[in-house]
Design an enzyme around this catalytic site. Sequence first.
Site, PDB file in Angstrom:
ATOM      1  N   ALA A 133       0.855  -1.390   0.112  1.00 12.88           N
ATOM      2  CA  ALA A 133       0.109  -0.013   0.029  1.00 12.88           C
ATOM      3  C   ALA A 133       0.857   1.490  -0.012  1.00 12.88           C
ATOM      4  CB  ALA A 133      -0.985   0.056   1.176  1.00 12.88           C
ATOM      5  N   ASN A 191       0.095   8.056  -0.083  1.00 13.37           N
ATOM      6  CA  ASN A 191      -0.103   9.260  -0.715  1.00 13.37           C
ATOM      7  C   ASN A 191      -1.255  10.101   0.032  1.00 13.37           C
ATOM      8  OD1 ASN A 191       1.340   8.105  -3.059  1.00 13.37           O
ATOM      9  ND2 ASN A 191      -0.735   6.753  -3.270  1.00 13.37           N
ATOM     10  N   HIS A 209      -1.965   1.275   9.097  1.00 16.76           N
ATOM     11  CA  HIS A 209      -0.364   1.794   8.793  1.00 16.76           C
ATOM     12  C   HIS A 209      -0.418   3.080   7.879  1.00 16.76           C
ATOM     13  CE1 HIS A 209       3.775   0.578   7.968  1.00 16.76           C
ATOM     14  NE2 HIS A 209       3.500   1.225   7.222  1.00 16.76           N
ATOM     15  N   GLU A 210      -1.341   2.656   7.051  1.00 18.11           N
ATOM     16  CA  GLU A 210      -1.223   3.848   5.884  1.00 18.11           C
ATOM     17  C   GLU A 210      -1.580   5.094   6.519  1.00 18.11           C
ATOM     18  OE1 GLU A 210       0.607   3.430   3.272  1.00 18.11           O
ATOM     19  OE2 GLU A 210       0.771   1.262   3.917  1.00 18.11           O
ATOM     20  N   HIS A 229       0.638   7.172   8.538  1.00 17.66           N
ATOM     21  CA  HIS A 229       1.462   8.067   7.691  1.00 17.66           C
ATOM     22  C   HIS A 229       1.003   9.425   7.590  1.00 17.66           C
ATOM     23  CE1 HIS A 229       4.846   5.504   6.818  1.00 17.66           C
ATOM     24  NE2 HIS A 229       4.351   4.537   6.351  1.00 17.66           N
TER      25      HIS A 229
END
EC number: 3.4.11.2
Length: 1835
Positions: free
Chosen positions: A301, A304, A336-337, A340
């Site tokens: 993944a 963005n 997780h993403e 970020h």
Amino acid sequence: MANFYLYTLFLLVSQTPFVFLQEVTSDPYRLPTTLSPTHYEVHLNISPEAFTANGTAYTGTVVINFQPLVNTSQIVLHSSARFITINDVTLNNEIIPEGNYSVNSTTDILTIDYSGTLLIARTYALAINFDGRLSSTDMYGWYKSSYEDADGVTRYLATTQFQSTYARRAFPCWDEPAFKASFTVLLTYPSELNALSNTPGTLRINDTTNNLLTTEFAQTPVMSSYLVAFIVSDFTCTSGENVGDVPTRVCSRAETANIRDWSVEVAPKILTALNEYTNYEYNASMTKMDQVAIPDFAAGAMENWGLVTYRETGLLWDPLESATSYRQSIAAVIAHEFTHMWFGNLVTCNWWSETFLNEGFARLLQYSILDEFVTVVLQAVMETDSYLTSQALQSNASTPSEVSAKFGTITYSKGASVLRMVEHAIGVDAFRTGIRNYLKDHAYSSTLPEDLWTSLNAASVNSSTTQLPTDLNTIMENWVKKSGFPLLTVTVSGRNVIITQERFLLSGRDRSSKWYVPVTFTTSADTNGFANTIPENWLTPDTDVSIALPTGAEWIILNNHETAFYRVNYDEELWNNLTRALASSNFSNIPEINRAQIVDDVFSLAKVDKIPYSKVFEYLQFLVNDDSYFTWYPAFNGFNYIFRRLGRESAIGKAISAELSYLMEKLYQSVPMTNLNEYEHLYTLKQVLAINWACTLGKEECVNSVTQAFRDFKNNGTRPNKNLKSIVYCNALRYSEDPSDWDFLWQTYLDTELATERAVLISALGCSTDEETLKNYLLKSINATSGIRSQDAYSVFSAVYSNAIGVDVAFDFLIQYYQEIDDYYQSMNSLTNIMSGIAGRLTTWDQISKLETFIASVNLSDAFQTAATESLATATANLEWIEEYKLDLIQYYGIEEEVEVDEQESSRPEYRLSKIFKPEHYEVHLNTPREAFTASGTTFTGTAVIYFKVTTSTARILLHSSSDNIQIQSIQLNNEDIPSANYSVNSTTDILKIDYPAGLKYNTQYALRIEYNGTLASGLRGFYKSSYTTNGETRYLLTTQFEPTHARRAFPCFDEPSFKATFQILLTYPSEYRAWSNTLGSAVIVDSPNNFTTYQFAKTPVTPSYLIAFVISDFTCTAGENVGEATTEVCSRDDESANRAWAVEMGSKVLASLNEFTGFNYSNAMSKMDQFAIPDFNAGAMENWGLVTYREYYLLWDPAESTNSYKQSIATVIAHEFGHQWFGNLITCSWWSEIFLNEGFATYTEFFTTHDVLPDWQLDKQFVVRVHQPVLTSDSYLTAQPLQSVASTPTEISNKFGTISYSKGGSILRMVEHIMGSESWKAGVQHYLEMYAYTATKPEQLWTALSHRLDAQVSNLPADLETVMENWVKKSGYPLLSVAQVGSNIVVSQNRFLLSGEDTASKWYVPISYTTSLDQNKFESTTPVAWLTPTSDLLIPYPTGAEWIVLNNHETAFYRVNYTAELWTALATALRAANFSGIPELNRAQITDDVLEYTKYSLMTFTQGFTVLEFLEYDDSYFSWYAVNTELTTLIDNVGLHTRIGQAMQDHIVRLIDKLYQSAPASLINDDDQLYTLRQILAVNLACRLHHQQCGADIKRLFTNFKDNGVIPPKNIRSLVYCNGLRHNGTREEWDHILDQYAAADSSTDRSTFLSALGCITDQQILRDYLQLSISSDSVITSTDTSSVFSAVYSHPAGVAVAFDFFKENQQAIYDHFGSWTSPGNLLLSITNRFRTNEEVEELRAFVTSGEILSGLVSAGNSAITAAETKVAWVNERKDDFYSYYGLQDDEPTTPPGTTTPAPAPTTTNEPSTTLGATTINSSLLLMLVAAAVNKYLF
């Protein structure tokens, strides 16, 4: 770096000589920080053609606003040369000429030169118009993906993956994370599609004419280029709940709309939780959150900002078909993403070197919603971080591949684990406060780790929950900047426990790394303590910790809930207490995470031999009562590690499988296949784990259940339970015998579009046990039309090689199709990953041999060559593991050893004994009858009583006994008879197996008594018979040679070097003889009636069996001086008594010198030192403790007849064997794999102890030319052995006793001496002997001991000594240092030096000493002033005015050096100056040896090499010429003296050698000067061989005086006189005289001398007659000397053709003489090996192919043609070079062989002239100088 350049500039300006050393760290891939982008406007126009099968084009414009941070005229940014073609560039609307900008295709750096000045702080607009190309071969940058819709139509989309260095592929940009700016994206695309980007679309322009739509997206916040994203597709979306005012959506292809629900549901919840955790609202930065599932996606993944992209398996979950584990995985990946968005997007790592700041937080918070962090993340990464080669969290990364490598397990999982440790160290609340401050303070900027620690430290200071030992920046420095982690060792001392730390490593050592370690613990006195995870104590890098145990506490466990990143080992008492506690009710309240910690640590500690594997299974017996998922997860990993190395189908594998099956029964019953509960996440995970292993182990119930479920699916369409389908599919194929089962599952794969289902099926299809099916499956993975997506191809390989049957299938497939795989993947990383994955599963020597052959025989790319070489090391390590541990496991389970060789399976027998046996004492009584001392007698009888213990209970005893030499009569154990049916000897391995059903108990002493009949051994090994003749009578003696594996031929024993014990020897023998053993006699019993004596010798010190020795003979002895309390004597047959004096003298002196060097007096261990000269002795000498045995040649010296060379050999061999009394005897290598610990030290003492005793002989310098330089050549091949390598079979062990172990071992130890400095070295060696006396060691223990005496200021080590030495010991080869002048600096780089093949992976820590022309005194400084490391080159500022530089003072370090042409030219000039410009003789020898090696193997042209070596015309140093003599002999042999080139070379060398010859002519004898005599032998040999006029005349006078007057020539040049006397116009009469001398000679030495000399004559008829004599039955020449006669003839130019013609004409007679084809074949090969011309090869070819050759010689003839062609090709390849150098023309006549070339007139001055020796040298030098201007390096 800026400071460095400023400093260098200062040096240049000041012109002040100054030595400054700095590693090269310039980074061509990084952008300068002179400009700062502030905003991008990116407009990309993608045409409809791009959404067809072949279209990839688009156009683009980017306008970048930026500000200069300094005044500059250059703009530097990124633009991919492969994907972007720039059309025009403008700056503030000013056109930049095309010639003013360019893109570097390697670094992707676009450089724009501006004619004006860009002024600081002003804003500029850079506009670039370009044509772009979508990537269609990989999934990076802006790339094209596709899928098939429900109707089978292929649909295309364009999507992005910019992390880490791929935004530059889509548009020019500052593509580094710290260059943050805002972005406005505009996309023009076909109107039937839709577009997404990071922000919402704010404006749409519809071009209906062209059916195009343009969307402008809102400006982004300030962010890094790698976070920009856009997608053009026909996807649809499903909206989820808003988070505040932020809409959320999940988008994918329309067919998957119904499986978006889980992502739609969970995403808002996770985003909300992160808002709360960070206290920083997502909507403060972004106004939407889209998640998109991409059909083809390389990463799992991508975060963005506002547009997160995933693989379909990472986002889409089918509640009916997808396993619960995928549901969990999707939630975790989303977490997780989304993490970020704050850690990576809002706050970004400054550079990829510290990307753990992004990924560590994401992984930590990802698992905050799960329970498995410890087992899945922390414990897994500990394995990865257990190697010396592991990366630090913060480490350099420059190139795209280095940056990519940072996105690995260390960054993600160790990063998360270390952050979790900090969270618990400062307290959860303080951690959260610190995190919130960190985000607030650094929003929209980039950070370094120090910024994070500062924020957290401030929060911890304000917290009352913890007390840090120092500030957090200091605490965390080693955790971040060093790789690895600590092992805490806990030992009980009274009522205290002492906690110490060391780095935990699975291989290698690192003594220096220490950490600040938070210590939490719980004792049995208060198990509530597990709840406290805030440290009560801290270990620091400098101090240990002592904890008082509470009253009544029986056990202690460190690391509550395994919150900190370390392992724990306890002493045996604590382990035993913990074992009892775990076996108690409720595991004594030890929680499951700490039980999991114990399991994981125990398996890991066994891997490094901290605890034996037998103890592992004792400690883990509690698992039989444990059904916790967390406990069993690491348990299965640990068992899998063992199975991968031993195989489940081996006998030991089956035994462990049975135990595992027993232990897991409760776990298995707790989650039966019939009881499904998919809503309980942990239950499902446990069920899958348990059932999978139960089926894998072959539990019948499990196998029946899964196969029935598969049949129901195949026959009835009843799908297996979604959570168990992976187990059903895999095990159904594993146990299937129906090929259609695989076909059915393959069709199922093709029919499904569900990504999660495809992933399950890909893995399951690799479970088949049919090899052909697996191969076909692999073929599908590299076929683009097979239906396997390219992103899944690697998973196919993984599925196959993860199957035990599939390892060889995958391996063979890789070897056969590696090029096709590379072409298909378009990525060498994939190929190397496959290689690495397979290598980890190679477990047989056949597989390793196959890999070695593959590496050697195929021209691999650099990257794959490196991967394959590293894989070979991995596979070899697997085999080393098996060698190390397999026997313990076999012994523990009491199973049959797998020792029988199956010819079909090519399996290897097991030669090693189990380490559980601890022999303590032997009593050995051998009775030798009188018949044993006759020609036919071969028997003796023996009794061996062995006292031993075992470290683990067992029912079997294993030891060695030779089935050839020992016939066992009876065995008793503690006086109990062992039935003969209970013991047997394996004839292959010599392992005596004794079964004792009652069992042997731990730590109990046993007495094993074995009575046997013995046979004296053959082959001069074991206990054998020797003989000699005196006065025509043959006398017999009995003696021994036990090293390495032959003590078992004399008595049963534990015949391995680490099994050390004391010995008491009793010998019974005829009284007319005497007996000697290692020790003095302690009792004598005389049987007068039978005239027999029984001699009992004193108990030995602790020693290995191979050092026991005894001699029974009629020898006499000569006593020498006592050395301390130890007596000395030399013994031999009595008629050699006059020749013992030299050995007697040297023995005492050498022993005294070694006493002083070692600091350990010999008499502390032994009371005597006997030296014996044995008539028949296979080895040169043998270091038996107190009874050293020798060939007579190496101990007895006749001062009247024996040469000085023999005298030196005797002295050095004595020093070698005496050195072993300490290095080998007192301390013994642990196993033959590291025999260099014995032999390397002995080679060192051989030269340096003798030098101490006889300093005038300069043996310290002789070491360089006799040991160091020759082994450099031996070690120059890919096939060379490392110093430490696996050796198991007797043949492999024997092969370890070679040049590498002896000479390289000695050279490496000498290098360490000079690294440390002589005094520190001596102190370190003494400390080593003190620490490990009477034990067996490994190299690591030597480096540890030496480290304790290191002077850091002297050695200047770049790492701890063990790390520095690891590659020197464990890798073969050595470095070639390339030295270049770059500006005012010298740049030094390294590569492995190889004469053939390639190895780009091997690098070393290289100690650098050097001298320049400005300070020649530096040659005397041999300690390193700098180090070349495996990862970086070295920069040495070159002092102003320096004319030359020489590396490796006195050649003390083990490497070669090559300079650029300019530097070689400077050295050549310096060497021809007065006194060689102060360059000492050892460095001149180094230069000579290196240059001749380079020319011999085309690494340097002959012209270049000999131009450097012209200084030899003025050099009479023995050491300079020794290398010439050795290497030049090979060079001359290669060209052949009978060729025109050889004759020209002869003339040249004759001129060069004149000064050397004049310094020690044959006419001037001085035997008392050892070095003079050695120089004379060298000079006469070379000069006369090359027809030096004066040498020939001097020799002829001596020869004539011998022939006419009987005056024997001087002993040291006698053989040269005989040979050269005949060579220079020798007559038949003279030749006959030497033949008579041969016939009359008594000694074999004299006979050999005469035999060789007879072949030197140049008269062809005499040579033919000589050859005829050698095959005549009535000749004076013995049949054993026939081959020597041929060698004597063809070794000289005049004899080559004679020998070949004679062979052709007398083939049948030669065959008849030898009686077999082997020796004639070898003769043919040896003769034709001297062929050097095309004419000679054609003559050979005609002989072989014409039918003239006898049929039995055809094979040898064909081999001879190949070998001769190779030699001729070697000459032809260099012909132009030779002809150019010597000024030869093709039409010049050839001078007949043997023509004498006049020598130049003797020179009368030592000063060199300005003219060079060869007439063509001046022009050659000019050519070289011209070439130097063109070529930077000679090679």
